[in-house]
Scaffold this motif. Structure first.
Motif, PDB file in Angstrom:
ATOM      1  N   LEU A  81     -54.304  85.402  94.208  1.00 56.22           N
ATOM      2  CA  LEU A  81     -54.753  85.178  95.576  1.00 56.22           C
ATOM      3  C   LEU A  81     -55.672  86.327  95.971  1.00 56.22           C
ATOM      4  N   LEU A  82     -56.905  85.989  96.295  1.00 62.16           N
ATOM      5  CA  LEU A  82     -57.858  87.021  96.708  1.00 62.16           C
ATOM      6  C   LEU A  82     -57.613  87.429  98.153  1.00 62.16           C
ATOM      7  N   ASP A  83     -57.823  88.700  98.414  1.00 67.69           N
ATOM      8  CA  ASP A  83     -57.801  89.227  99.770  1.00 67.69           C
ATOM      9  C   ASP A  83     -59.076  90.040  99.956  1.00 67.69           C
ATOM     10  N   LEU A  84     -59.945  89.582 100.867  1.00 67.92           N
ATOM     11  CA  LEU A  84     -61.224  90.260 101.080  1.00 67.92           C
ATOM     12  C   LEU A  84     -61.177  91.184 102.297  1.00 67.92           C
ATOM     13  N   GLY A  85     -59.964  91.461 102.782  1.00 73.40           N
ATOM     14  CA  GLY A  85     -59.841  92.242 103.999  1.00 73.40           C
ATOM     15  C   GLY A  85     -60.489  93.616 103.926  1.00 73.40           C
ATOM     16  N   ALA A  86     -60.504  94.225 102.753  1.00 75.58           N
ATOM     17  CA  ALA A  86     -61.066  95.572 102.629  1.00 75.58           C
ATOM     18  C   ALA A  86     -62.580  95.596 102.768  1.00 75.58           C
ATOM     19  N   THR A  87     -63.234  94.455 102.626  1.00 77.55           N
ATOM     20  CA  THR A  87     -64.693  94.438 102.683  1.00 77.55           C
ATOM     21  C   THR A  87     -65.263  93.402 103.654  1.00 77.55           C
ATOM     22  N   ALA A  88     -64.585  92.266 103.844  1.00 74.82           N
ATOM     23  CA  ALA A  88     -65.177  91.173 104.618  1.00 74.82           C
ATOM     24  C   ALA A  88     -65.325  91.529 106.095  1.00 74.82           C
ATOM     25  N   LYS A  89     -64.366  92.268 106.663  1.00 73.23           N
ATOM     26  CA  LYS A  89     -64.488  92.632 108.079  1.00 73.23           C
ATOM     27  C   LYS A  89     -65.680  93.560 108.285  1.00 73.23           C
ATOM     28  N   ALA A  90     -65.861  94.508 107.374  1.00 77.17           N
ATOM     29  CA  ALA A  90     -67.012  95.401 107.470  1.00 77.17           C
ATOM     30  C   ALA A  90     -68.315  94.630 107.281  1.00 77.17           C
ATOM     31  N   ALA A  91     -68.330  93.721 106.301  1.00 73.92           N
ATOM     32  CA  ALA A  91     -69.529  92.900 106.080  1.00 73.92           C
ATOM     33  C   ALA A  91     -69.813  92.033 107.296  1.00 73.92           C
ATOM     34  N   ALA A  92     -68.758  91.536 107.946  1.00 74.50           N
ATOM     35  CA  ALA A  92     -68.942  90.714 109.148  1.00 74.50           C
ATOM     36  C   ALA A  92     -69.567  91.526 110.276  1.00 74.50           C
ATOM     37  N   ALA A  93     -69.162  92.791 110.408  1.00 75.01           N
ATOM     38  CA  ALA A  93     -69.773  93.649 111.425  1.00 75.01           C
ATOM     39  C   ALA A  93     -71.257  93.849 111.145  1.00 75.01           C
ATOM     40  N   ASP A  94     -71.598  94.102 109.885  1.00 76.49           N
ATOM     41  CA  ASP A  94     -73.004  94.247 109.508  1.00 76.49           C
ATOM     42  C   ASP A  94     -73.793  92.976 109.814  1.00 76.49           C
ATOM     43  N   ARG A  95     -73.239  91.838 109.403  1.00 75.05           N
ATOM     44  CA  ARG A  95     -73.932  90.562 109.589  1.00 75.05           C
ATOM     45  C   ARG A  95     -74.132  90.268 111.071  1.00 75.05           C
ATOM     46  N   ALA A  96     -73.082  90.490 111.871  1.00 74.08           N
ATOM     47  CA  ALA A  96     -73.164  90.191 113.297  1.00 74.08           C
ATOM     48  C   ALA A  96     -74.197  91.082 113.985  1.00 74.08           C
ATOM     49  N   ALA A  97     -74.213  92.367 113.638  1.00 75.27           N
ATOM     50  CA  ALA A  97     -75.180  93.273 114.264  1.00 75.27           C
ATOM     51  C   ALA A  97     -76.609  92.860 113.914  1.00 75.27           C
ATOM     52  N   ARG A  98     -76.836  92.553 112.636  1.00 75.70           N
ATOM     53  CA  ARG A  98     -78.184  92.124 112.228  1.00 75.70           C
ATOM     54  C   ARG A  98     -78.592  90.845 112.953  1.00 75.70           C
ATOM     55  N   THR A  99     -77.675  89.913 113.087  1.00 73.26           N
ATOM     56  CA  THR A  99     -77.990  88.632 113.726  1.00 73.26           C
ATOM     57  C   THR A  99     -78.395  88.830 115.180  1.00 73.26           C
ATOM     58  N   VAL A 100     -77.645  89.654 115.905  1.00 66.60           N
ATOM     59  CA  VAL A 100     -77.956  89.887 117.312  1.00 66.60           C
ATOM     60  C   VAL A 100     -79.339  90.511 117.471  1.00 66.60           C
ATOM     61  N   THR A 101     -79.633  91.530 116.676  1.00 67.43           N
ATOM     62  CA  THR A 101     -80.940  92.182 116.789  1.00 67.43           C
ATOM     63  C   THR A 101     -82.072  91.244 116.398  1.00 67.43           C
ATOM     64  N   THR A 102     -81.879  90.484 115.326  1.00 72.08           N
ATOM     65  CA  THR A 102     -82.925  89.569 114.870  1.00 72.08           C
ATOM     66  C   THR A 102     -83.183  88.463 115.875  1.00 72.08           C
ATOM     67  N   ARG A 103     -82.116  87.903 116.423  1.00 70.08           N
ATOM     68  CA  ARG A 103     -82.263  86.754 117.325  1.00 70.08           C
ATOM     69  C   ARG A 103     -82.625  87.164 118.751  1.00 70.08           C
ATOM     70  N   LEU A 104     -82.132  88.298 119.217  1.00 68.53           N
ATOM     71  CA  LEU A 104     -82.304  88.658 120.621  1.00 68.53           C
ATOM     72  C   LEU A 104     -83.217  89.848 120.853  1.00 68.53           C
ATOM     73  N   GLY A 105     -83.546  90.591 119.783  1.00 67.99           N
ATOM     74  CA  GLY A 105     -84.465  91.710 119.921  1.00 67.99           C
ATOM     75  C   GLY A 105     -83.907  92.882 120.697  1.00 67.99           C
ATOM     76  N   VAL A 106     -82.588  93.093 120.655  1.00 66.04           N
ATOM     77  CA  VAL A 106     -81.971  94.211 121.366  1.00 66.04           C
ATOM     78  C   VAL A 106     -81.219  95.100 120.385  1.00 66.04           C
ATOM     79  N   GLY A 107     -80.968  96.332 120.800  1.00 62.93           N
ATOM     80  CA  GLY A 107     -80.097  97.187 120.036  1.00 62.93           C
ATOM     81  C   GLY A 107     -78.653  96.787 120.281  1.00 62.93           C
ATOM     82  N   VAL A 108     -77.831  96.894 119.252  1.00 63.37           N
ATOM     83  CA  VAL A 108     -76.449  96.439 119.393  1.00 63.37           C
ATOM     84  C   VAL A 108     -75.528  97.274 118.529  1.00 63.37           C
TER      85      VAL A 108
END
Length: 300
Positions: free
Chosen positions: A148-175
């Motif tokens: 059983l895989l557990d991605l908890g050690a990396t997926a939450k951090a990757a999600a933070a990176d992805r979410a920050a990039r998405t907000v800046t790309t789509r909305l043009g603001v710092g986040v």
């Protein structure tokens, strides 16, 4: 858990519970806050559907249960690739195949639902973990039977990176996007940088740092996710047991939250050997007795 010093929550900040912790976002333009919340919530929901260990309907759970492997979404492929890269980078210290061990120790559902439960017997329910036995060939993921895989050690951090990039790309603001101890930034920073108060638990040593635009910070802890005496979520893959409490917490700054979290998690697993790994990396280790060790230029 690192806290973010910012303007009042009603102006440019929003937060809500997620994954047994708190999601918090801060934007440089308060007018874009509502739209940013929508984007971040959507990103986190997609990651949860792709790789939650606690959802029987998640894509990851289906892949782990499929003999011979299955084709997976680009999102899950990216998250698994990140987990395998972290395992290789750390020599197996951060190993995504420890999901069975965590479940066997009682961490088999969202953290908020397991606090205070009696300790589960220390039994290896699944084969000994080894990330090299997992195969990702393009979009085809093959997981050894019974693992059983557990991605908890990396997926939450990757999600933070992805979410920050998405907000800046789509909305043009710092986040700034903080998911518990995982903090990612994108776009322009406020004047002087993002002010972050680093403190794992109430009463622990604390300090305030400034993150330049586009940088990240991750704090991993042996104290924050404990559900029974002696049991926490940082597993040493070599023993199948929680890592010894050499460090209460490890904080690392890097250019991505994924990179920072990979090192902070590995530091807790390595114990005393972590200082050699972090010698040139901006990092902060808090000992079991509350002493602070600063490495790699971490500010005093």
């Amino acid at each position: 858990m690192p806290l973010v010093e910012s303007l009042p929550i009603t102006e440019n900040t929003a937060q809500w519970p997620v994954w047994g912790t708190t999601a918090r976002i801060v934007v440089t333009d308060p007018r874009r806050l509502a739209a940013a919340v929508v984007l971040v919530r959507h990103e986190l929901a997609a990651v949860d559907t792709a790789c939650s260990r606690f959802r029987p309907d998640s894509e990851l759970r289906r892949a782990c249960a499929t003999k011979g492997g299955m084709r997976v979404s680009p999102l899950l492929a990216d998250l698994v690739e990140a987990a395998l890269a972290a395992a290789e980078q750390t020599g197996g210290d951060v190993d995504p195949t420890v999901g069975g061990i965590l479940a066997g120790l009682g961490y088999d559902r969202d953290f908020a639902a397991i606090t205070g439960r009696p300790a589960a017997p220390a039994i290896r329910v699944f084969p000994a973990p080894d990330w090299r036995a997992v195969s990702l060939n393009g979009d085809r993921l093959t997981v050894p039977e019974g693992v059983l895989l557990d991605l908890g050690a990396t997926a939450k951090a990757a999600a933070a990176d992805r979410a920050a990039r998405t907000v800046t790309t789509r909305l043009g603001v710092g986040v700034l996007v903080a998911l518990g101890g995982d903090i990612a930034t994108a776009g322009d920073a406020p004047e002087g940088g993002w002010r972050v108060l680093v403190q794992d638990r109430p009463g622990d040593p604390k300090c305030t740092v400034r993150l330049p635009a586009g940088t990240a910070l991750a704090t991993s802890s042996t104290q924050s996710r404990r559900w029974s005496p002696g049991l926490h979520h940082i597993i040493d893959p070599r023993t199948g047991r929680p890592a010894p409490d050499v460090w209460r917490s490890a904080s690392v700054a890097a250019w991505s939250c994924l990179a920072a979290n990979t090192l902070s998690t590995a530091a807790l697993v390595r114990g005393h050997r972590a200082t050699a790994m972090l010698a040139t990396v901006p990092s902060r280790l808090v000992t079991a007795t509350g002493d602070v060790l600063r490495l790699g230029g971490w500010p005093a």
